[in-house]
Design a protein around this motif. Structure first.
Motif, PDB file in Angstrom:
ATOM      1  N   TYR A  16       0.833  -1.204   0.000  1.00 58.85           N
ATOM      2  CA  TYR A  16       0.000   0.000   0.000  1.00 58.85           C
ATOM      3  C   TYR A  16       0.869   1.255   0.000  1.00 58.85           C
ATOM      4  CZ  TYR A  16      -4.700  -1.989   0.842  1.00 58.85           C
ATOM      5  OH  TYR A  16      -5.907  -2.609   0.710  1.00 58.85           O
ATOM      6  N   ARG A  17       1.886   1.272   0.837  1.00 61.29           N
ATOM      7  CA  ARG A  17       2.740   2.457   0.932  1.00 61.29           C
ATOM      8  C   ARG A  17       3.478   2.714  -0.378  1.00 61.29           C
ATOM      9  NH1 ARG A  17       5.641   3.133   6.812  1.00 61.29           N
ATOM     10  NH2 ARG A  17       3.752   3.770   7.937  1.00 61.29           N
ATOM     11  N   ASN A  18       3.937   1.642  -1.022  1.00 61.43           N
ATOM     12  CA  ASN A  18       4.626   1.809  -2.296  1.00 61.43           C
ATOM     13  C   ASN A  18       3.667   2.216  -3.408  1.00 61.43           C
ATOM     14  OD1 ASN A  18       7.061   1.067  -1.123  1.00 61.43           O
ATOM     15  ND2 ASN A  18       6.790  -1.098  -1.611  1.00 61.43           N
ATOM     16  N   GLN A  19       2.452   1.653  -3.361  1.00 57.97           N
ATOM     17  CA  GLN A  19       1.464   1.919  -4.408  1.00 57.97           C
ATOM     18  C   GLN A  19       0.985   3.369  -4.379  1.00 57.97           C
ATOM     19  OE1 GLN A  19       0.451  -0.344  -6.670  1.00 57.97           O
ATOM     20  NE2 GLN A  19      -1.128   0.902  -7.661  1.00 57.97           N
ATOM     21  N   PHE A  20       0.767   3.893  -3.161  1.00 57.48           N
ATOM     22  CA  PHE A  20       0.157   5.220  -3.037  1.00 57.48           C
ATOM     23  C   PHE A  20       1.137   6.284  -2.552  1.00 57.48           C
ATOM     24  CE2 PHE A  20      -3.355   2.173  -2.551  1.00 57.48           C
ATOM     25  CZ  PHE A  20      -4.184   2.612  -3.577  1.00 57.48           C
ATOM     26  N   ASN A  21       2.367   5.896  -2.263  1.00 55.69           N
ATOM     27  CA  ASN A  21       3.404   6.833  -1.841  1.00 55.69           C
ATOM     28  C   ASN A  21       2.927   7.690  -0.678  1.00 55.69           C
ATOM     29  OD1 ASN A  21       5.292   5.977  -3.831  1.00 55.69           O
ATOM     30  ND2 ASN A  21       4.111   7.106  -5.371  1.00 55.69           N
ATOM     31  N   GLY A  22       3.067   9.004  -0.784  1.00 59.09           N
ATOM     32  CA  GLY A  22       2.722   9.897   0.312  1.00 59.09           C
ATOM     33  C   GLY A  22       1.241  10.026   0.583  1.00 59.09           C
ATOM     34  N   ALA A  23       0.394   9.529  -0.339  1.00 59.45           N
ATOM     35  CA  ALA A  23      -1.051   9.639  -0.151  1.00 59.45           C
ATOM     36  C   ALA A  23      -1.575   8.632   0.868  1.00 59.45           C
ATOM     37  CB  ALA A  23      -1.772   9.442  -1.487  1.00 59.45           C
ATOM     38  N   TYR A  24      -0.788   7.621   1.169  1.00 57.74           N
ATOM     39  CA  TYR A  24      -1.269   6.597   2.100  1.00 57.74           C
ATOM     40  C   TYR A  24      -1.091   7.093   3.528  1.00 57.74           C
ATOM     41  CZ  TYR A  24      -2.463   1.987   3.818  1.00 57.74           C
ATOM     42  OH  TYR A  24      -3.101   0.945   4.446  1.00 57.74           O
ATOM     43  N   PRO A  25      -2.117   6.933   4.385  1.00 65.46           N
ATOM     44  CA  PRO A  25      -2.024   7.442   5.762  1.00 65.46           C
ATOM     45  C   PRO A  25      -0.800   6.898   6.500  1.00 65.46           C
ATOM     46  CG  PRO A  25      -4.284   6.801   5.258  1.00 65.46           C
ATOM     47  CD  PRO A  25      -3.434   6.329   4.103  1.00 65.46           C
ATOM     48  N   GLN A  26       0.041   7.801   6.944  1.00 64.17           N
ATOM     49  CA  GLN A  26       1.299   7.400   7.565  1.00 64.17           C
ATOM     50  C   GLN A  26       1.127   6.831   8.961  1.00 64.17           C
ATOM     51  OE1 GLN A  26       4.387   7.490   5.851  1.00 64.17           O
ATOM     52  NE2 GLN A  26       2.846   7.734   4.240  1.00 64.17           N
ATOM     53  N   HIS A  27       0.007   7.135   9.614  1.00 62.94           N
ATOM     54  CA  HIS A  27      -0.187   6.663  10.990  1.00 62.94           C
ATOM     55  C   HIS A  27      -0.667   5.219  11.048  1.00 62.94           C
ATOM     56  CE1 HIS A  27      -4.255   7.834   9.755  1.00 62.94           C
ATOM     57  NE2 HIS A  27      -4.678   6.944  10.633  1.00 62.94           N
ATOM     58  N   ARG A  28      -1.102   4.656   9.930  1.00 65.24           N
ATOM     59  CA  ARG A  28      -1.627   3.300   9.942  1.00 65.24           C
ATOM     60  C   ARG A  28      -0.528   2.280  10.226  1.00 65.24           C
ATOM     61  NH1 ARG A  28      -6.028   2.497   4.995  1.00 65.24           N
ATOM     62  NH2 ARG A  28      -7.308   4.330   5.523  1.00 65.24           N
ATOM     63  N   LYS A  29      -0.859   1.307  11.058  1.00 68.14           N
ATOM     64  CA  LYS A  29       0.016   0.165  11.262  1.00 68.14           C
ATOM     65  C   LYS A  29      -0.385  -0.942  10.281  1.00 68.14           C
ATOM     66  CE  LYS A  29       2.175   2.079  14.693  1.00 68.14           C
ATOM     67  NZ  LYS A  29       3.596   2.528  14.546  1.00 68.14           N
ATOM     68  N   ALA A  30       0.289  -2.076  10.356  1.00 70.77           N
ATOM     69  CA  ALA A  30       0.012  -3.158   9.420  1.00 70.77           C
ATOM     70  C   ALA A  30      -1.201  -3.992   9.829  1.00 70.77           C
ATOM     71  CB  ALA A  30       1.228  -4.064   9.269  1.00 70.77           C
ATOM     72  N   VAL A  31      -1.218  -4.447  11.110  1.00 71.97           N
ATOM     73  CA  VAL A  31      -2.259  -5.413  11.481  1.00 71.97           C
ATOM     74  C   VAL A  31      -2.822  -5.219  12.886  1.00 71.97           C
ATOM     75  CG1 VAL A  31      -0.565  -7.146  12.227  1.00 71.97           C
ATOM     76  CG2 VAL A  31      -2.835  -7.880  11.470  1.00 71.97           C
ATOM     77  N   ILE A  32      -2.022  -4.743  13.848  1.00 69.15           N
ATOM     78  CA  ILE A  32      -2.513  -4.523  15.212  1.00 69.15           C
ATOM     79  C   ILE A  32      -2.557  -3.016  15.475  1.00 69.15           C
ATOM     80  CG2 ILE A  32      -2.153  -4.933  17.673  1.00 69.15           C
ATOM     81  CD1 ILE A  32      -0.681  -7.466  16.993  1.00 69.15           C
ATOM     82  N   PRO A  33      -3.732  -2.455  15.738  1.00 66.28           N
ATOM     83  CA  PRO A  33      -3.843  -1.000  15.934  1.00 66.28           C
ATOM     84  C   PRO A  33      -2.839  -0.475  16.946  1.00 66.28           C
ATOM     85  CG  PRO A  33      -6.023  -1.981  15.847  1.00 66.28           C
ATOM     86  CD  PRO A  33      -5.049  -3.132  15.878  1.00 66.28           C
TER      87      PRO A  33
END
Length: 264
Positions: free
Chosen positions: A244-261
């Motif tokens: 997701y981070r590579n696909q959307f670059n800076g548009a992807y929410p940076q605060h999101r974790k991978a699997v455990i909030p």
């Protein structure tokens, strides 16, 4: 013939061997999946040779193996039918009816599944359904506070899993309906736990089986299943998060974790 199958099915040595093999799988899965993407979904076709099967049909077939072997084990053990056994069995069947029938029907499309992933899933689900079905058929504990806490956790995980699957299905449908010449193929999911993690469906499924293991009190196969679920889904969540981070670059929410909030 049926008596012969039943005797072999119920032999302690058969069960113990199956549990022993089953217990090794999480320790094989975790390091392997940290190195290689399991070749299905967005990572389909990543093993070089494209030996892939139809996504929906292969998914349904490999998932339906678990409730078949689980139910067969119950039939052969002839359980008493206590509330403890009935609710654990119902939870198992409900989950796998959703995974093997409802999930592929809800999906607008499903990517092909590599034959190695298909075969591995069938082996896993045979061991999974067989060992857990035998255990439930042979055990009955009190429906105490621990049982109800575990079942509540299972129910919350199941509902969350279905809900977040629905968000992904709507994005997939949106992708199919957009003008392919101008629209992006992928979209950033929003809503529910997607505001905190990239893979809330994986978090929810892990929650389901942790709750199930808690409800059983002492089932070794259920504990193995909970560990195996995390060993399978957490590495995939981490890779999906990076994708997701590579696909959307800076548009992807940076605060999101991978699997455990807030944690992983």
């Amino acid at each position: 013939m049926e008596d012969t199958i039943r005797r072999y099915w119920l032999k302690p040595s058969t069960y113990n061997t199956a549990v022993g093999i089953y217990a090794t799988l999480p320790f094989l899965m975790l390091p392997a999946l940290l190195v290689v993407n399991a070749p299905y979904g967005r990572f389909a076709g990543k093993l070089g040779i494209d030996w892939s099967l139809s996504g929906k049909w292969s998914w349904a077939l490999m998932e339906v193996i678990s409730p078949i072997t689980f139910t067969s084990s119950l039939i052969f053990t002839r359980p008493i039918g206590t509330p403890f056994q009935i609710m654990l069995s119902a939870a198992w069947i409900v989950h796998y009816v959703n995974r093997s029938v409802i999930y592929p029907l809800r999906a607008a499309s499903m990517a092909p599944i590599h034959i190695l992933a298909f075969a591995s899933s069938i082996l896993f689900n045979i061991l999974n359904g067989y060992t857990n079905g035998i255990w439930v058929g042979r055990h009955s504990n009190a429906a105490d506070a621990q049982f109800w806490t575990g079942m509540l956790l299972w129910a919350l995980g199941f509902a969350s899993n279905v809900y977040h699957d629905g968000i992904l299905f709507r994005l997939r449908q949106k992708s199919k309906s957009e003008d392919k010449q101008s629209a992006a193929r992928y979209f950033i999911p929003h809503g529910g736990l997607f505001e905190y993690v990239s893979c809330p469906n994986y978090f929810s499924e892990t929650m389901e089986w942790l709750g199930y293991a808690l409800a059983t009190h002492s089932s070794v196969p259920a504990a193995i299943f909970a560990i195996a679920t995390a060993a399978n889904l957490f590495p995939r969540a981490w890779r999906t998060h990076q994708w997701y981070r590579n696909q959307f670059n800076g548009a992807y929410p940076q605060h999101r974790k991978a699997v455990i909030p807030f944690l992983l």
